[in-house]
Write an enzyme that holds these catalytic residues in place. Structure first.
Site, PDB file in Angstrom:
ATOM      1  N   TYR A 156       1.116   5.535  11.230  1.00 37.01           N
ATOM      2  CA  TYR A 156       0.989   4.383  10.317  1.00 37.01           C
ATOM      3  C   TYR A 156      -0.436   3.828  10.323  1.00 37.01           C
ATOM      4  O   TYR A 156      -1.050   3.648   9.264  1.00 37.01           O
ATOM      5  CB  TYR A 156       1.993   3.311  10.739  1.00 37.01           C
ATOM      6  CG  TYR A 156       1.859   2.001  10.007  1.00 37.01           C
ATOM      7  CD1 TYR A 156       1.976   1.939   8.620  1.00 37.01           C
ATOM      8  CD2 TYR A 156       1.613   0.815  10.707  1.00 37.01           C
ATOM      9  CE1 TYR A 156       1.859   0.727   7.956  1.00 37.01           C
ATOM     10  CE2 TYR A 156       1.502  -0.398  10.047  1.00 37.01           C
ATOM     11  CZ  TYR A 156       1.623  -0.441   8.669  1.00 37.01           C
ATOM     12  OH  TYR A 156       1.501  -1.635   8.005  1.00 37.01           O
TER      13      TYR A 156
HETATM   14  P1  NAP Z   1       8.782  -4.482   2.770  1.00 38.53           P
HETATM   15  O1  NAP Z   1       9.453  -5.812   2.791  1.00 38.53           O
HETATM   16  O2  NAP Z   1       9.439  -3.316   3.427  1.00 38.53           O
HETATM   17  O3  NAP Z   1       8.450  -4.089   1.280  1.00 38.53           O
HETATM   18  C1  NAP Z   1       7.886  -2.827   1.003  1.00 38.53           C
HETATM   19  C2  NAP Z   1       7.749  -2.653  -0.480  1.00 38.53           C
HETATM   20  O4  NAP Z   1       7.225  -1.336  -0.718  1.00 38.53           O
HETATM   21  C3  NAP Z   1       9.074  -2.756  -1.189  1.00 38.53           C
HETATM   22  O5  NAP Z   1       8.889  -3.479  -2.386  1.00 38.53           O
HETATM   23  C4  NAP Z   1       9.424  -1.308  -1.506  1.00 38.53           C
HETATM   24  O6  NAP Z   1      10.102  -1.243  -2.737  1.00 38.53           O
HETATM   25  C5  NAP Z   1       8.051  -0.662  -1.648  1.00 38.53           C
HETATM   26  N1  NAP Z   1       8.117   0.761  -1.357  1.00 38.53           N
HETATM   27  C6  NAP Z   1       8.344   1.361  -0.164  1.00 38.53           C
HETATM   28  N2  NAP Z   1       8.381   2.696  -0.317  1.00 38.53           N
HETATM   29  C7  NAP Z   1       8.190   2.945  -1.641  1.00 38.53           C
HETATM   30  C8  NAP Z   1       8.146   4.112  -2.425  1.00 38.53           C
HETATM   31  N3  NAP Z   1       8.325   5.328  -1.910  1.00 38.53           N
HETATM   32  N4  NAP Z   1       7.937   3.984  -3.743  1.00 38.53           N
HETATM   33  C9  NAP Z   1       7.773   2.772  -4.307  1.00 38.53           C
HETATM   34  N5  NAP Z   1       7.792   1.615  -3.612  1.00 38.53           N
HETATM   35  C10 NAP Z   1       8.009   1.710  -2.299  1.00 38.53           C
HETATM   36  O7  NAP Z   1       7.332  -4.529   3.406  1.00 38.53           O
HETATM   37  P2  NAP Z   1       6.293  -5.710   3.725  1.00 38.53           P
HETATM   38  O8  NAP Z   1       6.499  -6.120   5.134  1.00 38.53           O
HETATM   39  O9  NAP Z   1       6.292  -6.722   2.641  1.00 38.53           O
HETATM   40  O10 NAP Z   1       4.934  -4.872   3.689  1.00 38.53           O
HETATM   41  C11 NAP Z   1       4.132  -4.781   2.542  1.00 38.53           C
HETATM   42  C12 NAP Z   1       2.814  -4.115   2.928  1.00 38.53           C
HETATM   43  O11 NAP Z   1       2.203  -4.839   3.996  1.00 38.53           O
HETATM   44  C13 NAP Z   1       2.984  -2.680   3.434  1.00 38.53           C
HETATM   45  O12 NAP Z   1       1.940  -1.880   2.927  1.00 38.53           O
HETATM   46  C14 NAP Z   1       2.864  -2.820   4.937  1.00 38.53           C
HETATM   47  O13 NAP Z   1       2.380  -1.642   5.547  1.00 38.53           O
HETATM   48  C15 NAP Z   1       1.867  -3.961   5.038  1.00 38.53           C
HETATM   49  N6  NAP Z   1       1.957  -4.689   6.319  1.00 38.53           N
HETATM   50  C16 NAP Z   1       3.066  -5.409   6.633  1.00 38.53           C
HETATM   51  C17 NAP Z   1       3.126  -6.076   7.865  1.00 38.53           C
HETATM   52  C18 NAP Z   1       4.317  -6.885   8.282  1.00 38.53           C
HETATM   53  O14 NAP Z   1       4.384  -7.288   9.473  1.00 38.53           O
HETATM   54  N7  NAP Z   1       5.262  -7.174   7.389  1.00 38.53           N
HETATM   55  C19 NAP Z   1       2.050  -5.998   8.749  1.00 38.53           C
HETATM   56  C20 NAP Z   1       0.938  -5.243   8.383  1.00 38.53           C
HETATM   57  C21 NAP Z   1       0.894  -4.606   7.164  1.00 38.53           C
HETATM   58  P3  NAP Z   1      11.532  -0.534  -2.947  1.00 38.53           P
HETATM   59  O15 NAP Z   1      12.313  -0.692  -1.693  1.00 38.53           O
HETATM   60  O16 NAP Z   1      12.077  -1.226  -4.144  1.00 38.53           O
HETATM   61  O17 NAP Z   1      11.153   0.868  -3.243  1.00 38.53           O
END
Ligand code: NAP
Length: 248
Positions: A156
């Protein structure tokens, strides 16, 4: 003040967490937002909430692990946006954690496709149009573990480190044409995606100066700032929204 009147924004991963907050805030600021993700129901409910609040949004379903689907997303977003996307937020991401020796080849391919290849294809499809108009903003969502090594996060973290370097390379490539490319680097943030981590998220957040997980809105505020005119002289920056984790 309404910075985004007449502007259009494509937000990937806008059916959940950080992406949904970002789409909601951009729409509240006046942008026409293209909400994207795979989940039709969550996509439509995000769009409905934005419209109920008086904003403008459309949902385009797409699986970012499939290159043809990414290209279709770019084309359909342009169509819905009247031929111009002013703001692109590459937020969608997947984050399988685990020991390197237990990582499946299919995980490596999926992470590379969603976290690196899809943003690359979307920038390739949309940044030239921004450049030809002399104006545009792109924000990539990376992670604090793109900046330091953490056991279990090799796959990741390395994918997001690539996205972090792409942020700088694209700033160099498109900045002279008026397109600003920046990144936000979240730390532990409470979202649907991290719910499964349970107390693990709190334990990770306990290592930060803030001492607690952030909220999706914290990251969304930083993304909106970087896409706004208030950030007009910021190019190629990686803004940590991590409770201070990489500072200490
Ligand atoms: P989340 O709640 O899991 O949401 C992820 C989003 O990505 C969902 O809308 C999902 O949409 C979409 N997605 C995943 N796989 C996909 C695919 N194959 N095609 C199209 N859409 C896809 O995640 P989050 O925590 O908000 O994270 C958002 C971003 O922040 C990510 O890039 C993550 O790496 C980064 N981040 C998060 C954290 C944290 O602690 N939350 C920390 C560091 C970085 P569907 O399910 O509708 O496909």
């Amino acid at each position: 003040m309404n910075d985004y009147a007449g502007k259009t924004a494509l937000v990937t991963g806008a059916t959940s967490g950080i992406g949904r907050e970002t789409a909601t805030k951009l729409a509240a600021a006046g942008a026409h937002v293209i909400v994207s993700g795979r989940d039709l129901q969550r996509g439509e409910s995000t769009v409905a909430a934005i419209r109920d609040a008086g904003g403008r949004a459309d949902f385009v379903a797409g699986d970012l692990s499939d290159a043809d689907s990414v290209r279709h997303l770019a084309a359909r977003a342009l169509e819905l946006a009247g031929g111009r996307i002013d703001v692109l937020v590459n937020n969608a991401g997947i984050f399988p954690f685990g020991p390197t020796a237990e990582t499946q080849e299919s995980d490596i391919d999926a992470v590379a496709a969603v976290n690196i290849k899809a943003p690359f294809l979307l920038v390739a499809a949309l940044a030239p149009g921004m450049a030809s108009r002399g104006n545009g903003a792109i924000v990539n969502v990376t992670t604090m573990v793109a900046s330091f090594g953490m056991s279990g996060m090799a796959l990741y973290g390395s994918s997001k480190a690539a996205l972090q370097l792409l942020t700088k390379a694209w700033a160099a490539e498109f900045g002279p044409s008026g397109v600003r490319v920046n990144a936000v680097s979240p730390g532990p943030t409470r979202t649907e995606g991290t719910a499964a981590m349970g107390e693990g998220l709190d334990q990770l957040a306990a290592t930060t100066p803030a001492g607690r997980p952030g909220q999706a809105a914290d990251v969304a505020d930083a993304i909106v700032f970087l896409t706004s005119d208030a950030a007009q002289n910021i190019h190629g920056a990686v803004l940590p929204v991590d409770g201070g984790r990489i500072a200490v």
